[in-house]
Design an enzyme around this catalytic site. Structure first.
Site, PDB file in Angstrom:
ATOM      1  N   ARG A 103       0.875  -1.404   0.020  1.00  0.00           N
ATOM      2  CA  ARG A 103       0.063   0.180  -0.005  1.00  0.00           C
ATOM      3  C   ARG A 103       0.744   1.313  -0.071  1.00  0.00           C
ATOM      4  O   ARG A 103       1.731   1.371   0.830  1.00  0.00           O
ATOM      5  CB  ARG A 103      -0.735   0.028   1.384  1.00  0.00           C
ATOM      6  CG  ARG A 103      -1.957  -1.092   1.450  1.00  0.00           C
ATOM      7  CD  ARG A 103      -2.963  -0.836   2.086  1.00  0.00           C
ATOM      8  NE  ARG A 103      -2.609  -0.287   3.391  1.00  0.00           N
ATOM      9  CZ  ARG A 103      -3.336   0.309   4.469  1.00  0.00           C
ATOM     10  NH1 ARG A 103      -4.782   0.031   4.284  1.00  0.00           N
ATOM     11  NH2 ARG A 103      -3.089   0.728   5.360  1.00  0.00           N
ATOM     12  N   ASP A 151       5.062  -4.902   9.892  1.00  0.00           N
ATOM     13  CA  ASP A 151       5.988  -4.333  10.834  1.00  0.00           C
ATOM     14  C   ASP A 151       6.418  -5.187  12.004  1.00  0.00           C
ATOM     15  O   ASP A 151       7.281  -5.526  12.655  1.00  0.00           O
ATOM     16  CB  ASP A 151       5.683  -2.910  11.166  1.00  0.00           C
ATOM     17  CG  ASP A 151       6.145  -1.942  10.093  1.00  0.00           C
ATOM     18  OD1 ASP A 151       6.844  -2.448   9.067  1.00  0.00           O
ATOM     19  OD2 ASP A 151       5.600  -0.877  10.036  1.00  0.00           O
ATOM     20  N   THR A 171      -1.783   7.239   0.033  1.00  0.00           N
ATOM     21  CA  THR A 171      -3.214   7.042  -0.614  1.00  0.00           C
ATOM     22  C   THR A 171      -3.410   5.579  -0.199  1.00  0.00           C
ATOM     23  O   THR A 171      -4.806   5.527  -0.483  1.00  0.00           O
ATOM     24  CB  THR A 171      -3.003   6.785  -1.974  1.00  0.00           C
ATOM     25  OG1 THR A 171      -1.955   5.794  -2.431  1.00  0.00           O
ATOM     26  CG2 THR A 171      -2.274   8.102  -2.685  1.00  0.00           C
ATOM     27  N   ASP A 179       0.548  -2.404  12.299  1.00  0.00           N
ATOM     28  CA  ASP A 179       0.905  -2.803  11.208  1.00  0.00           C
ATOM     29  C   ASP A 179       1.427  -4.223  11.116  1.00  0.00           C
ATOM     30  O   ASP A 179       2.280  -4.569  11.754  1.00  0.00           O
ATOM     31  CB  ASP A 179       1.866  -1.673  10.483  1.00  0.00           C
ATOM     32  CG  ASP A 179       2.394  -2.227   9.087  1.00  0.00           C
ATOM     33  OD1 ASP A 179       2.770  -3.377   8.843  1.00  0.00           O
ATOM     34  OD2 ASP A 179       2.327  -1.092   8.114  1.00  0.00           O
TER      35      ASP A 179
HETATM   36  C1  PRP Z   1      -0.975  -4.929   4.578  1.00  0.00           C
HETATM   37  C2  PRP Z   1      -1.669  -6.104   4.508  1.00  0.00           C
HETATM   38  C3  PRP Z   1      -2.399  -6.093   3.348  1.00  0.00           C
HETATM   39  C4  PRP Z   1      -2.738  -4.732   3.166  1.00  0.00           C
HETATM   40  C5  PRP Z   1      -4.608  -4.414   3.762  1.00  0.00           C
HETATM   41  O1  PRP Z   1       0.210  -4.729   3.532  1.00  0.00           O
HETATM   42  O2  PRP Z   1      -0.797  -7.140   4.598  1.00  0.00           O
HETATM   43  O3  PRP Z   1      -1.874  -6.790   2.151  1.00  0.00           O
HETATM   44  O4  PRP Z   1      -2.087  -4.139   3.978  1.00  0.00           O
HETATM   45  O5  PRP Z   1      -4.585  -3.346   3.173  1.00  0.00           O
HETATM   46  P1  PRP Z   1      -5.919  -3.021   2.241  1.00  0.00           P
HETATM   47  O6  PRP Z   1      -6.939  -3.896   2.563  1.00  0.00           O
HETATM   48  O7  PRP Z   1      -6.190  -1.478   2.349  1.00  0.00           O
HETATM   49  O8  PRP Z   1      -5.294  -3.261   0.887  1.00  0.00           O
HETATM   50  P2  PRP Z   1       1.181  -3.684   3.380  1.00  0.00           P
HETATM   51  O9  PRP Z   1       0.674  -2.824   2.085  1.00  0.00           O
HETATM   52  O10 PRP Z   1       1.275  -2.864   4.486  1.00  0.00           O
HETATM   53  O11 PRP Z   1       2.423  -4.143   3.220  1.00  0.00           O
HETATM   54  P3  PRP Z   1       3.249  -5.315   3.873  1.00  0.00           P
HETATM   55  O12 PRP Z   1       2.678  -6.616   3.953  1.00  0.00           O
HETATM   56  O13 PRP Z   1       4.572  -5.433   3.116  1.00  0.00           O
HETATM   57  O14 PRP Z   1       3.584  -4.679   5.184  1.00  0.00           O
HETATM   58  N1  URA Z   2      -2.214  -3.088   7.028  1.00  0.00           N
HETATM   59  C1  URA Z   2      -1.982  -3.615   8.163  1.00  0.00           C
HETATM   60  O1  URA Z   2      -0.770  -4.233   8.462  1.00  0.00           O
HETATM   61  N2  URA Z   2      -2.649  -3.014   9.434  1.00  0.00           N
HETATM   62  C2  URA Z   2      -4.175  -2.195   9.050  1.00  0.00           C
HETATM   63  O2  URA Z   2      -4.672  -1.936   9.863  1.00  0.00           O
HETATM   64  C3  URA Z   2      -4.283  -2.100   7.662  1.00  0.00           C
HETATM   65  C4  URA Z   2      -3.497  -2.561   6.719  1.00  0.00           C
END
Ligand code: PRP
Ligand code: URA
Length: 212
Positions: free
Chosen positions: A107, A206, A111, A203
């Site tokens: 993400r 993280d 945005t 997150d």
């Molecule tokens: C997080 C999570 C999902 C997404 C969900 O990933 O693992 O893939 O956000 O959010 P959405 O429903 O609004 O799309 P992130 O983009 O933070 O990446 P990461 O797994 O690499 O931390």
């Molecule tokens: N991705 C995450 O890891 N946590 C949230 O709450 C939303 C998106």
């Protein structure tokens, strides 16, 4: 209280709720967070695979033949990178012969729109049970993007397993891909202005990898 018709399957089990509380706790360190992520994923996956087809089989016990059932399905699991990797060991523990595809989505920090940066999928998905694992279903943008790629690759039987969902994400998946079942323990209150799930657990990636 969230109440939508299927395809949301709320996995309601005391162990799931107990583990989820540990994941939500801001005091849980990455080592424990990783262990809890695997444990809850085993329980969620067992539920998501409840209707897998089986075929009869016989083995010899020390006392004679015993009939039973063996899984008779091609299972493909697709972690959405990177947080979905925290659920993968659980699936492979339950289904060691599963094939694994990867979709990398991130993400945008301002945005919250998911951009794809990686993809490697197994061939021949048309008759497979495809399980997308991604712990957080927030806006639903990542989920819808992953499902779209899988459908383009030929998948027809897709289900999603997540650990925390938001109503916004559930609604988007239901609207854009009503044929996809979502397995989750909870649908939380909603999203904050940064599109994080509230109360959620923060997150996931993280916390899983200690990159906070
Ligand atoms: C997080 C999570 C999902 C997404 C969900 O990933 O693992 O893939 O956000 O959010 P959405 O429903 O609004 O799309 P992130 O983009 O933070 O990446 P990461 O797994 O690499 O931390
Ligand atoms: N991705 C995450 O890891 N946590 C949230 O709450 C939303 C998106």
């Amino acid at each position: 209280m969230y109440s939508e018709p299927v395809p949301v399957i709320l996995v309601d089990h005391p162990l799931v709720h107990d583990i989820l509380l540990g994941l939500r706790d801001a005091g849980t360190d990455p080592e424990r967070f990783r262990r809890l992520a695997v444990r809850i994923s085993v329980l969620l996956l067992a539920e998501a695979l409840r209707d897998l087809p089986t075929s009869p089989a016989t083995v010899e016990t020390p006392l004679g033949p015993a009939t039973g059932r063996r899984i008779a399905a091609d299972i493909v699991v697709v972690p959405v990178l990177r947080a979905g990797l925290g659920m993968l060991d659980a699936v492979l523990e339950l289904c060691p012969s599963a094939r694994v595809g990867h979709i990398g989505l991130q993400r945008d920090e301002t945005t919250a729109i998911a951009l794809q940066y990686y993809e490697k999928l197994p061939a021949g998905l048309a008759d497979s049970y495809v399980i997308v694992i991604d712990p957080m279903l927030a806006t639903g943008g990542s989920a819808v993007a992953a499902v779209a790629r899988l459908k383009e690759a030929g998948a027809r039987n897709i289900r999603m397993v997540c650990i925390v969902a938001a109503p916004e994400g559930v609604s988007l998946v239901e609207r854009v891909c009503p044929d996809v079942r979502i397995y989750t323990p909870v649908v939380d209150r909603g999203l904050n202005s940064q599109k994080y799930i509230v109360p959620g657990l923060g997150d996931f990636g993280d916390r899983l990898y200690g990159t906070v």
